[in-house]
Write a protein that holds these residues in place. Structure first.
Motif, PDB file in Angstrom:
ATOM      1  N   LEU A  20       0.860  -1.236  -0.037  1.00  0.00           N
ATOM      2  CA  LEU A  20      -0.082  -0.058   0.075  1.00  0.00           C
ATOM      3  C   LEU A  20       0.826   1.179  -0.106  1.00  0.00           C
ATOM      4  CD1 LEU A  20      -3.071   0.872   0.132  1.00  0.00           C
ATOM      5  CD2 LEU A  20      -2.796   1.038   2.527  1.00  0.00           C
ATOM      6  N   CYS A  21       0.767   2.052  -1.050  1.00  0.00           N
ATOM      7  CA  CYS A  21       1.704   3.305  -0.976  1.00  0.00           C
ATOM      8  C   CYS A  21       0.736   4.417  -0.886  1.00  0.00           C
ATOM      9  CB  CYS A  21       2.111   3.185  -2.698  1.00  0.00           C
ATOM     10  SG  CYS A  21       3.250   1.896  -3.018  1.00  0.00           S
ATOM     11  N   ASN A  22       1.437   5.392  -0.441  1.00  0.00           N
ATOM     12  CA  ASN A  22       0.668   6.943  -0.114  1.00  0.00           C
ATOM     13  C   ASN A  22       0.190   7.531  -1.491  1.00  0.00           C
ATOM     14  OD1 ASN A  22       1.663   7.239   2.362  1.00  0.00           O
ATOM     15  ND2 ASN A  22       3.520   8.046   1.995  1.00  0.00           N
ATOM     16  N   PHE A  32       1.814  -5.459 -13.098  1.00  0.00           N
ATOM     17  CA  PHE A  32       1.485  -4.752 -11.874  1.00  0.00           C
ATOM     18  C   PHE A  32       0.162  -4.265 -11.881  1.00  0.00           C
ATOM     19  CE2 PHE A  32       6.100  -4.621 -11.716  1.00  0.00           C
ATOM     20  CZ  PHE A  32       6.172  -4.950 -10.528  1.00  0.00           C
ATOM     21  N   ALA A  33      -0.826  -4.416 -10.811  1.00  0.00           N
ATOM     22  CA  ALA A  33      -2.032  -3.736 -10.931  1.00  0.00           C
ATOM     23  C   ALA A  33      -1.790  -2.545  -9.879  1.00  0.00           C
ATOM     24  CB  ALA A  33      -3.204  -4.695 -10.563  1.00  0.00           C
ATOM     25  N   LEU A  34      -2.437  -1.471 -10.131  1.00  0.00           N
ATOM     26  CA  LEU A  34      -2.264  -0.357  -9.275  1.00  0.00           C
ATOM     27  C   LEU A  34      -3.762   0.140  -9.066  1.00  0.00           C
ATOM     28  CD1 LEU A  34       0.598  -0.408 -10.672  1.00  0.00           C
ATOM     29  CD2 LEU A  34       0.394   2.083 -10.439  1.00  0.00           C
ATOM     30  N   VAL A  69      -0.594  -1.522  -4.654  1.00  0.00           N
ATOM     31  CA  VAL A  69       0.257  -2.163  -6.190  1.00  0.00           C
ATOM     32  C   VAL A  69       0.200  -3.617  -5.706  1.00  0.00           C
ATOM     33  CG1 VAL A  69       2.370  -2.102  -7.009  1.00  0.00           C
ATOM     34  CG2 VAL A  69       1.825   0.124  -5.903  1.00  0.00           C
ATOM     35  N   GLU A  70       0.015  -4.382  -6.691  1.00  0.00           N
ATOM     36  CA  GLU A  70      -0.051  -5.956  -6.719  1.00  0.00           C
ATOM     37  C   GLU A  70       0.760  -6.270  -7.843  1.00  0.00           C
ATOM     38  OE1 GLU A  70      -3.887  -7.437  -4.458  1.00  0.00           O
ATOM     39  OE2 GLU A  70      -4.350  -5.924  -6.214  1.00  0.00           O
ATOM     40  N   CYS A  71       1.230  -7.599  -7.632  1.00  0.00           N
ATOM     41  CA  CYS A  71       1.978  -8.339  -8.830  1.00  0.00           C
ATOM     42  C   CYS A  71       2.317  -9.699  -8.295  1.00  0.00           C
ATOM     43  CB  CYS A  71       3.351  -7.449  -8.936  1.00  0.00           C
ATOM     44  SG  CYS A  71       4.598  -8.221  -9.686  1.00  0.00           S
ATOM     45  N   THR A  72       2.071 -10.565  -9.462  1.00  0.00           N
ATOM     46  CA  THR A  72       2.755 -11.937  -9.159  1.00  0.00           C
ATOM     47  C   THR A  72       3.974 -12.042  -9.820  1.00  0.00           C
ATOM     48  OG1 THR A  72       0.361 -12.887  -9.409  1.00  0.00           O
ATOM     49  CG2 THR A  72       2.149 -14.436  -9.696  1.00  0.00           C
ATOM     50  N   GLY A  73       5.013 -12.291  -9.029  1.00  0.00           N
ATOM     51  CA  GLY A  73       6.533 -12.472  -9.240  1.00  0.00           C
ATOM     52  C   GLY A  73       6.848 -13.515 -10.150  1.00  0.00           C
TER      53      GLY A  73
END
Length: 137
Positions: free
Chosen positions: A15-17, A42-44, A58-62
């Motif tokens: 979780l980003c500002n 990436f999903a923002l 921000v989500e990502c499957t690495g």
């Protein structure tokens, strides 16, 4: 963090500002660049953080990168006659596990007494018709 998310195994999220005058498009730029380099998506997603502050999830499957041991020898020479011959040094650390059970007596060594390898690549035209048929099976 997005680089580590791209390299990690499984799903990561942070979780980003929300945007400020300082971070206007930094997050979008970092995720887009990392996605292009690593080949991940990436999903923002805009969301609300503590006290109603605007945030971005921000989500990502690495890609589950593993820094595996690789051969670290050197190519000493290339020779061409009817094929291509590579003269290679050995990487003792990388080869140790498979070489330990072998007799030291049969090891190929160069003029300096160092273990070495020779890899020969031959074009199909260098083979007799019988040899070519044997290679097809």
């Amino acid at each position: 963090l997005v680089i580590y998310m791209a390299l990690a195994g499984g799903r990561s999220s942070v979780l980003c500002n929300g945007r400020t005058s300082i971070s206007s498009l930094h997050l979008e730029t970092a995720t887009e660049l990392t996605a292009r380099i690593a080949g991940v998506e990436f999903a923002l997603t805009p969301c609300t953080g503590a006290g109603g502050a605007p945030c971005t999830r921000v989500e990502c499957t690495g890609l589950a990168w593993r820094n595996e041991k690789r051969w670290c020898g050197n190519v000493l020479a290339l020779e061409m006659d009817k094929g291509l011959v590579f003269n290679l040094t050995c990487d003792k650390d990388w080869e140790r596990e498979c070489l330990e059970p072998l007799s030291q007596e049969g090891m190929v060594r160069n003029g300096h007494g160092e273990r070495c390898r020779h890899v020969t690549l031959l074009p199909p035209r260098a083979f007799t018709p019988d040899a070519r048929r044997a290679c097809e099976t």
